[in-house]
Design an enzyme around this catalytic site. Structure first.
Site, short mmCIF file in Angstrom:
data_model
loop_
_atom_site.label_atom_id
_atom_site.label_comp_id
_atom_site.label_asym_id
_atom_site.label_seq_id
_atom_site.Cartn_x
_atom_site.Cartn_y
_atom_site.Cartn_z
N SER A 156 0.85 -1.18 0.00
CA SER A 156 0.00 0.00 0.00
C SER A 156 0.89 1.24 0.00
CB SER A 156 -0.88 -0.04 1.26
OG SER A 156 -1.67 1.11 1.36
N LYS A 182 -0.88 -0.85 -4.48
CA LYS A 182 -2.14 -0.14 -4.15
C LYS A 182 -1.78 1.31 -3.88
CE LYS A 182 -4.76 -0.07 0.17
NZ LYS A 182 -5.44 -0.92 1.17
N LYS A 232 -2.97 4.99 -2.52
CA LYS A 232 -3.96 5.73 -1.75
C LYS A 232 -4.37 6.94 -2.58
CE LYS A 232 -4.13 3.54 2.28
NZ LYS A 232 -5.40 2.97 2.80
N ASP A 262 -7.20 2.95 -3.18
CA ASP A 262 -7.95 2.95 -1.93
C ASP A 262 -8.23 4.39 -1.52
OD1 ASP A 262 -9.07 2.52 0.55
OD2 ASP A 262 -7.30 1.58 1.46
N GLU A 296 -11.13 0.63 -3.70
CA GLU A 296 -11.48 0.26 -2.33
C GLU A 296 -12.13 1.44 -1.60
OE1 GLU A 296 -7.93 -1.15 -0.40
OE2 GLU A 296 -8.85 -1.24 1.59
N ASP A 349 -13.92 -1.98 2.44
CA ASP A 349 -13.04 -2.17 3.58
C ASP A 349 -13.83 -1.72 4.82
OD1 ASP A 349 -11.19 -1.80 5.65
OD2 ASP A 349 -9.66 -0.82 4.44
N LYS A 386 -10.21 -7.52 7.24
CA LYS A 386 -9.29 -7.16 8.32
C LYS A 386 -9.88 -7.72 9.61
CE LYS A 386 -7.68 -2.80 6.33
NZ LYS A 386 -7.85 -1.33 6.37
N GLY A 388 -4.44 -4.76 5.61
CA GLY A 388 -3.40 -4.58 6.62
C GLY A 388 -3.67 -3.33 7.42
#
Ligand code: OSB
Ligand code: MG
Length: 369
Positions: A135, A163, A165, A190, A215, A240, A264, A292
């Site tokens: 991430s 991934k 952000k 995400d 996400e 998520d 998660k 994570g």
């Protein structure tokens, strides 16, 4: 198994680089570790709450309070218990899934160590290695070159999925540039709830970049908004923050709010609830992946094992220890050709370095001794 004492260890662990998301920037992690003393030995758990209530409503000081005053007393008074009893024991206390998960994890670790059984074995894991994704935060200096340098270092390290952000003002151009430089790398984004329903047309621009998924674009509560978005964009929608229980997972799938779920354990109240969500998704043919929360080696070990379950068909946020920490509190997890080896020793399967814990310790609380 009888619980004799709940020991809470709070540490401040510096991050190797700031981690910036749409909800804030972290430069160090406020880590909350549970060391559980039982008549069958010690068990370790990790509470994944952040220092501040920014990802979700939980935060470390609140977790310390709810564990000390509500959850630990129930464990200590429970008599002979197993990990599979813990969720029921905690049910009268509303929410606080990360706090509950940390204690259930420690109970399960002690239980499995006493049985000589690994996490992977207990859950019925089918893989020996799981693929590693990473991430990548929003650059602290807002510079594209900073992002590209960071992504390049992870690609060089062997991560098999990136991934990014994103947030309003840092989205389409960043994805476009990473896609230009790495035309074939598995890529996803995400947003951590940073957008609203009115942004669906804007986010539709992501469709041309062949992303694995987007996400949590919208608010945690907005399942219908996610369903509307999933209907209007080609990029698969993954949830998520919205998935806080087996019931919300089932509801999200029924509403077609997502086609992929990030699991998660901390967010859903524990590894046993995570397994139930996994089983639901396996049954419905829905892909899941391991999220994570910048875990230390304690949480990381268990997350890696879970990612070996059959419905985990999408690469997870399973990076090596050094992506976040120069010094971990367990043996460091390292990439092997873009993969992580599932621990096979009893319980979480990694040695906890108590001397390293002592080095970063900011608070120690004992309940029940
Ligand atoms: O939304 O997945 C998230 C970290 C903290 C809080 C929320 C998230 C994240 C990450 C990091 O993306 C994933 C990791 O631990 O590798
Ligand atoms: Mg997320």
């Amino acid at each position: 198994m009888r619980i004799r004492e709940v020991e809470l260890l709070e540490l401040e662990l510096p991050l190797v680089r700031p981690f910036r998301t749409s909800f804030g920037t972290e430069t160090a992690r406020d880590v909350l570790i549970v060391k559980l003393h039982t008549d069958a030995g010690v068990g370790w758990g990790e509470c994944v709450a952040g220092r501040d209530p920014l990802y979700s409503s939980e935060y470390v000081a609140g977790a310390v309070d709810v564990i000390s005053n509500y959850l630990a007393p129930r464990l200590l008074a429970a008599g002979d218990i197993e990990a599979s009893d813990v969720a029921r024991l905690f049910k009268p206390i509303r929410n606080h899934p990360m706090s509950k998960a940390a204690l259930e994890m420690a109970v399960l670790d002690a239980e499995l160590k006493a049985l000589g059984k690994s996490w992977a074995n207990y859950f019925g894991v089918i893989r020996e290695y799981v693929p590693s994704g990473v991430s990548v935060g929003i650059p602290a200096d807002d510079q594209m070159t900073t992002l590209i340098d960071e992504v390049a270092s992870y690609v060089d390290a062997g991560y098999v999925r990136i991934k990014l952000k994103i947030q309003p003002g840092w989205d389409i151009a960043a994805v476009k540039e990473v896609r230009r430089l790495w035309p074939n790398i598995p890529l996803q984004v995400d947003a951590n709830q940073a957008y609203s329903r009115g942004d669906i047309r804007h986010l539709k621009q992501l469709d041309e970049f062949n992303l694995l998924l987007i996400e949590q674009p919208l608010a945690e509560e907005d399942l219908l908004g996610h369903a509307e978005m999933a209907n209007q964009i080609q990029t698969p929608v993954c949830l998520d923050e919205s998935i806080i229980s087996l019931e919300t997972a089932e509801q999200a799938l029924d509403l077609k709010a997502c086609s992929i779920i990030n699991i998660k354990p901390g967010r859903v109240g524990g590894y046993l609830a995570a397994r139930d969500i996994h089983d639901l998704c396996l049954d419905r043919g829905i892909a899941v992946w391991a999220g994570g929360m910048l875990e230390t080696g304690i949480g990381r070990a268990a997350n890696i094992a879970m990612a070996g379950l059959p419905a985990y068909s999408v690469v997870g946020d399973i990076s090596e220890s050094e992506r976040f920490y120069a010094e971990d509190i367990t043996d460091a997890f390292k990439l092997e050709a873009g993969h992580m080896k599932v621990p096979s020793k009893p319980g979480i399967g990694v040695e906890v370095h108590e001397a390293t814990i002592a080095k970063y310790l900011t608070q120690r609380i004992q309940i029940g001794s």
